[in-house]
Structure formats: C-alpha cells, structure tokens
Scaffold this motif. Structure first.
Motif, PDB file in Angstrom:
ATOM      1  N   PRO A 123       0.793  -1.234   0.000  1.00 46.85           N
ATOM      2  CA  PRO A 123       0.000   0.000   0.000  1.00 46.85           C
ATOM      3  C   PRO A 123       0.823   1.281   0.000  1.00 46.85           C
ATOM      4  CG  PRO A 123      -0.909  -1.580   1.549  1.00 46.85           C
ATOM      5  CD  PRO A 123       0.393  -2.146   1.090  1.00 46.85           C
ATOM      6  N   GLU A 124       1.965   1.284   0.677  1.00 43.61           N
ATOM      7  CA  GLU A 124       2.748   2.519   0.759  1.00 43.61           C
ATOM      8  C   GLU A 124       3.347   2.930  -0.587  1.00 43.61           C
ATOM      9  OE1 GLU A 124       2.847   4.470   3.431  1.00 43.61           O
ATOM     10  OE2 GLU A 124       1.413   3.035   4.273  1.00 43.61           O
ATOM     11  N   ALA A 125       3.358   2.027  -1.534  1.00 42.27           N
ATOM     12  CA  ALA A 125       3.916   2.333  -2.844  1.00 42.27           C
ATOM     13  C   ALA A 125       2.917   3.048  -3.758  1.00 42.27           C
ATOM     14  CB  ALA A 125       4.394   1.057  -3.533  1.00 42.27           C
ATOM     15  N   ILE A 126       1.659   3.075  -3.348  1.00 40.29           N
ATOM     16  CA  ILE A 126       0.629   3.708  -4.185  1.00 40.29           C
ATOM     17  C   ILE A 126       0.788   5.225  -4.149  1.00 40.29           C
ATOM     18  CG2 ILE A 126      -1.860   4.065  -4.462  1.00 40.29           C
ATOM     19  CD1 ILE A 126      -2.284   1.315  -3.191  1.00 40.29           C
ATOM     20  N   ASP A 127       0.712   5.854  -5.291  1.00 40.00           N
ATOM     21  CA  ASP A 127       0.732   7.314  -5.392  1.00 40.00           C
ATOM     22  C   ASP A 127      -0.400   7.878  -4.542  1.00 40.00           C
ATOM     23  OD1 ASP A 127       0.583   9.985  -6.123  1.00 40.00           O
ATOM     24  OD2 ASP A 127       0.461   9.610  -8.276  1.00 40.00           O
ATOM     25  N   ARG A 128      -0.078   8.723  -3.574  1.00 45.14           N
ATOM     26  CA  ARG A 128      -1.108   9.233  -2.666  1.00 45.14           C
ATOM     27  C   ARG A 128      -2.120  10.131  -3.375  1.00 45.14           C
ATOM     28  NH1 ARG A 128      -0.444  14.473  -1.075  1.00 45.14           N
ATOM     29  NH2 ARG A 128      -1.872  14.122   0.665  1.00 45.14           N
ATOM     30  N   LYS A 129      -1.761  10.611  -4.567  1.00 45.19           N
ATOM     31  CA  LYS A 129      -2.693  11.448  -5.314  1.00 45.19           C
ATOM     32  C   LYS A 129      -3.446  10.669  -6.387  1.00 45.19           C
ATOM     33  CE  LYS A 129      -0.511  15.930  -4.554  1.00 45.19           C
ATOM     34  NZ  LYS A 129      -0.086  17.209  -5.179  1.00 45.19           N
ATOM     35  N   ALA A 130      -3.322   9.355  -6.364  1.00 48.14           N
ATOM     36  CA  ALA A 130      -3.978   8.546  -7.391  1.00 48.14           C
ATOM     37  C   ALA A 130      -5.477   8.811  -7.443  1.00 48.14           C
ATOM     38  CB  ALA A 130      -3.710   7.064  -7.149  1.00 48.14           C
ATOM     39  N   ILE A 131      -6.101   9.017  -6.293  1.00 44.32           N
ATOM     40  CA  ILE A 131      -7.545   9.190  -6.246  1.00 44.32           C
ATOM     41  C   ILE A 131      -8.005  10.427  -7.014  1.00 44.32           C
ATOM     42  CG2 ILE A 131      -7.485  10.484  -4.071  1.00 44.32           C
ATOM     43  CD1 ILE A 131     -10.158   7.909  -5.113  1.00 44.32           C
ATOM     44  N   ILE A 132      -7.178  11.472  -7.066  1.00 44.96           N
ATOM     45  CA  ILE A 132      -7.585  12.674  -7.802  1.00 44.96           C
ATOM     46  C   ILE A 132      -7.015  12.689  -9.223  1.00 44.96           C
ATOM     47  CG2 ILE A 132      -7.884  14.063  -5.720  1.00 44.96           C
ATOM     48  CD1 ILE A 132      -5.185  15.442  -6.440  1.00 44.96           C
ATOM     49  N   LYS A 133      -6.364  11.605  -9.598  1.00 45.63           N
ATOM     50  CA  LYS A 133      -5.819  11.506 -10.946  1.00 45.63           C
ATOM     51  C   LYS A 133      -6.672  10.652 -11.878  1.00 45.63           C
ATOM     52  CE  LYS A 133      -0.846  11.986  -9.941  1.00 45.63           C
ATOM     53  NZ  LYS A 133       0.471  11.331 -10.136  1.00 45.63           N
ATOM     54  N   PHE A 134      -7.262   9.563 -11.340  1.00 51.06           N
ATOM     55  CA  PHE A 134      -7.847   8.605 -12.272  1.00 51.06           C
ATOM     56  C   PHE A 134      -9.327   8.818 -12.543  1.00 51.06           C
ATOM     57  CE2 PHE A 134      -7.780   5.871  -8.308  1.00 51.06           C
ATOM     58  CZ  PHE A 134      -9.151   5.745  -8.129  1.00 51.06           C
ATOM     59  N   TRP A 135     -10.014   9.642 -11.778  1.00 52.96           N
ATOM     60  CA  TRP A 135     -11.436   9.847 -12.052  1.00 52.96           C
ATOM     61  C   TRP A 135     -11.618  10.529 -13.416  1.00 52.96           C
ATOM     62  CZ3 TRP A 135     -14.917  11.294  -7.301  1.00 52.96           C
ATOM     63  CH2 TRP A 135     -14.842  10.263  -6.364  1.00 52.96           C
ATOM     64  N   PRO A 136     -12.582  10.056 -14.195  1.00 51.73           N
ATOM     65  CA  PRO A 136     -12.741  10.583 -15.555  1.00 51.73           C
ATOM     66  C   PRO A 136     -13.072  12.069 -15.632  1.00 51.73           C
ATOM     67  CG  PRO A 136     -13.874   8.478 -15.336  1.00 51.73           C
ATOM     68  CD  PRO A 136     -13.453   8.879 -13.961  1.00 51.73           C
ATOM     69  N   ASN A 137     -13.675  12.639 -14.580  1.00 53.40           N
ATOM     70  CA  ASN A 137     -14.065  14.051 -14.639  1.00 53.40           C
ATOM     71  C   ASN A 137     -12.914  15.009 -14.368  1.00 53.40           C
ATOM     72  OD1 ASN A 137     -14.015  13.378 -11.786  1.00 53.40           O
ATOM     73  ND2 ASN A 137     -15.037  15.342 -11.438  1.00 53.40           N
ATOM     74  N   MET A 138     -11.723  14.486 -14.049  1.00 50.91           N
ATOM     75  CA  MET A 138     -10.658  15.366 -13.597  1.00 50.91           C
ATOM     76  C   MET A 138     -10.029  16.204 -14.723  1.00 50.91           C
ATOM     77  SD  MET A 138     -10.394  15.596 -10.443  1.00 50.91           S
ATOM     78  CE  MET A 138     -10.955  14.772  -8.942  1.00 50.91           C
TER      79      MET A 138
END
Length: 419
Positions: A123-138
């Motif tokens: 888990p610590e290897a996951i980009d902490r900003k992934a959640i705001i990167k992959f959503w289609p509306n971003m």
C-alpha cells in the motif's frame, strides 16, 4: 439547431502537438501508427499503437497540477489551452463558459499503475494522489480550475462517440442560452506512458484486453495497420490524444471580431441497442442518427458535401457504417466523398470524433479533403466515393462527421462553412 460558432482549436495527436501538425501530417499521408512498447514477437497481441510524441507536460502545467494529474488530463489541458489561445479568449466569462469533455478511460493508466504498485510493493507504494488523478471528470475539472470557470461542468463517457456527444451537448447549451461559450472536446490517454516507452515492468492490462477480445488489427505492415473501408480490414490500432474546440454564440463571436472556422448546425445521438461491441448489421440506427443530425441542421442528404466517417477498420463496424451511409445518401446524382483519419492516427478512442471534426473544418475552409491512409481495395458494398491515394479537392458548405462507439453509442454532427 441555431448555429454555434467554432472559434478555437487545439490538438495533441499521434502525429504530434498542435492542430497544424496533425492536419499537415494527415494531408501529407503520414501514418503515425508504430510498434507498441509491449508488442509480442508473434504479433498476435499488442503489435501497434499511436501515442502523442514530443509532449512535454511541464510546458503546459506546473506545480501541484503537474503532480496531481494523470497524463490524460495534461493532454486535455494542453489542447484546451491551444483552443482558448486561438479563440483569443483572454478572460472567458466565468459564469457563462461551460466545459464539456468526453473520455472513455479517463485516468485508467494511473489506476492500473496503482494496482501494479500495490501488488509489487504494498500500500505505501501507491501514489497518494492517485484518487484525484484517475477519475474521468478530472480533465474537465482541471480546465475549469485553470480559468476559474463556474458554468456547466460535464464529463461524458460515451466510448468512441464521446467527443461528438461532448461538442454537440456544448453546442446545445449555447443554442439554448444556458452558456455563451464552451471549451469542449475529448481526450484519451489510457495507454499513454511518459516518453512512449515501457518502464518498471508495467504493462497496461487494457491494452492487451483489446487484442484478447479480437479488436486489434492483425496486419504486420505498419503502413497498412488500419484499413478503413478496405475489403481486407482486420481491426484497430489503439491511439491516444486530445482534440478540443472553443464554441461561442455566433452573434457574440462576430461582435468581438473572432475568427470563425465553422459552425455546428446539427447534432444527434441515438442508441443502437443491439450488442456491447457490434452495431446492428443493417446499419439502421447509425443511419437514423445521421438523418436526425441532418434534420437538426434543417438540410437534406443532397446538401452534404462530404462525410468524415467513423470507419475504424473493423469488419463488422465498417460494414454497418457503409450500409448506413448507403441508406442515408441513396439516390444522389453526384458521388459522395467519404474519408476517415484512423488509417493515419489509429483509433484515438473518445477523441477520435473531434480529430475528424478538425479535418472536416480544414476541408471546409481550405477545400481539401484527406484520403484514407492504407486503403486501396475499397469494399465493393460502398455506394459512395471512398477517398483513397491522395487528398481530393472539395467545395462544400456542409460536412457530416460520424462517431460510433462500443455499447451502441451513435453520434453524428453537421458543420457548416463559416459565413
């Protein structure tokens, strides 16, 4: 539909950065499809792709935006910036400017990389900003934030029809008086990797899933990888990119002295309702969509000077579109010229319809319609002129653009030469 002016254009395509690079490359018959970094030696999967060369994110975004966005959103912002600059919109009206953007995969590459990092290192290897990167509306959100806009903000996930649906929806917002201006188009970046090179042992599953499903071309010759409307067509080559336009209320655009590249005058979107990946073999609902767009423009089939077809190079998809075009334009006295850009660019997914729109605009303003790259043995079922070999001269007032996607997403648009 009341006419809506197109006053700005932007593009990042497999031919490079900028509308001029894309248009000139297509007209010079360049083919941007090249070996994928994940290709297999036997060629049965992952053979070809088209991604954006020469793109430097730092030239378009910086700081927190650079660190907090997927490449697909960076593509979209760059194309939007080009379009806004060309339109001369120094300060878009914050409340009266809409953003309508289309995408199929959004930031899927970030999501797949996050899963790869989790599986590889925890888990610590996951980009902490992934959640705001992959959503289609971003991508749309970043465009709105860049210009601090507070008008309608919409994201359409309409597969390969998403850009025509996005532009058509934006045009209707303006025609209905709910916005004066719109930044609109679509972006695909689900396969993109920095510098177009594979790295860290990461292979995007979505790339090979298309081959597993039988969508990918089986051609071994790069220059014939995609053969729209050809008797020997065998499938698609995946592409990435973004194509964006600025739409404006036509009266307001004229009042401020804006250059108008063309007008959106008709749009329709209908469901095929038949199969997850194949259109109805008769082409009935694609034909109905085209007719509805013509009705919306208040013109008939004989008024259309050319069609920029979806024509992805698949057996079933192209066959249905051929039958649809035959049905709509049956009985014309003069041959209808039809082209497709996917032989040059590959299939840029959600962005593909907007790429077609850019070429249609050029055909209206400069009088040159591009040829279909690679195709030389036209399907005999086509009762129209497939433009092959070299571009052809065109003197037309109207051009129709088709975009048909998986799931039965049928969209068609009519654009008029600037008056």
């Amino acid at each position: 539909m009341e006419a809506v002016a197109i006053t700005g254009r932007g593009a990042l395509s497999p031919l490079g950065v900028g509308v001029s690079r894309t248009v000139i490359g297509v007209l010079c018959n360049e083919i941007a499809i090249r070996p994928a970094p994940w290709r297999q030696g036997d060629g049965r999967a992952g053979l070809w792709w088209g991604t954006v060369p020469g793109f430097e994110p730092k030239e378009w975004v910086d700081g927190d935006v650079l660190r907090g966005t997927d490449l697909f959103a960076q593509f979209a912002v760059a194309a939007a910036q080009q379009a806004v600059d060309e339109a001369g919109l120094v300060k878009p009206d914050r409340r009266r400017t809409a953003v309508v953007h289309g995408t199929s995969m959004g930031g899927m590459a970030t999501l797949l990389r996050a899963q790869h990092a989790l599986d590889s290192a925890g888990p610590e290897a996951i980009d902490r900003k992934a959640i705001i990167k992959f959503w289609p509306n971003m991508a749309a959100a970043q465009i709105a934030m860049r210009w601090q806009l507070h008008g309608p903000l919409l994201t359409l996930a309409g597969a390969c029809a998403a850009s025509v649906d996005a532009i058509g929806t934006a045009a209707r917002l303006i025609a209905d008086g709910r916005a004066d201006t719109a930044i609109t188009g679509a972006t695909e970046g689900g396969f993109a990797v920095p510098d177009a090179e594979a790295d860290d042992g990461f292979v995007p599953a979505n790339f090979h899933s298309q081959a597993r499903y039988g969508l990918e071309t089986t051609e071994q010759d790069r220059l014939r990888a995609v053969l729209p409307f050809d008797r020997c067509r065998s499938g698609i080559a995946t592409g990435d990119g973004s194509a964006m336009v600025v739409l404006e209320n036509a009266a307001l655009a004229r009042a401020r002295g804006a250059t108008v590249f063309g007008e959106v005058v008709g749009y329709a979107s209908l469901s095929d309702g038949h199969h997850p990946s194949s259109p109805h073999p008769s082409g009935r609902w694609e034909a109905e969509t085209m007719r509805a767009a013509l009705d919306d423009a208040e013109i008939g089939p004989r008024d259309v000077g050319a069609v920029v077809a979806h024509a992805a190079g698949t057996q079933k998809g192209d066959a249905a579109e051929i039958r649809a075009i035959n049905q709509v334009f049956w009985g014309r006295c003069d041959p209808l010229p039809v082209t497709s850009v996917k032989g040059h660019l590959g299939h840029t997914g959600a962005a593909s319809g907007a790429m077609s729109l850019l070429m249609a605009l050029h055909a209206l303003t400069d009088g040159v319609l591009p040829n279909v790259a690679g195709t030389d043995d036209v399907d005999p079922e086509a009762d129209f002129e497939v433009v092959v070999g070299t571009p052809r001269a065109l003197d037309a007032e109207f051009v129709q653009v088709n975009a048909f996607g998986l799931g039965g997403q049928n969209a068609s648009m009519v654009i008029r030469r600037a008056r």
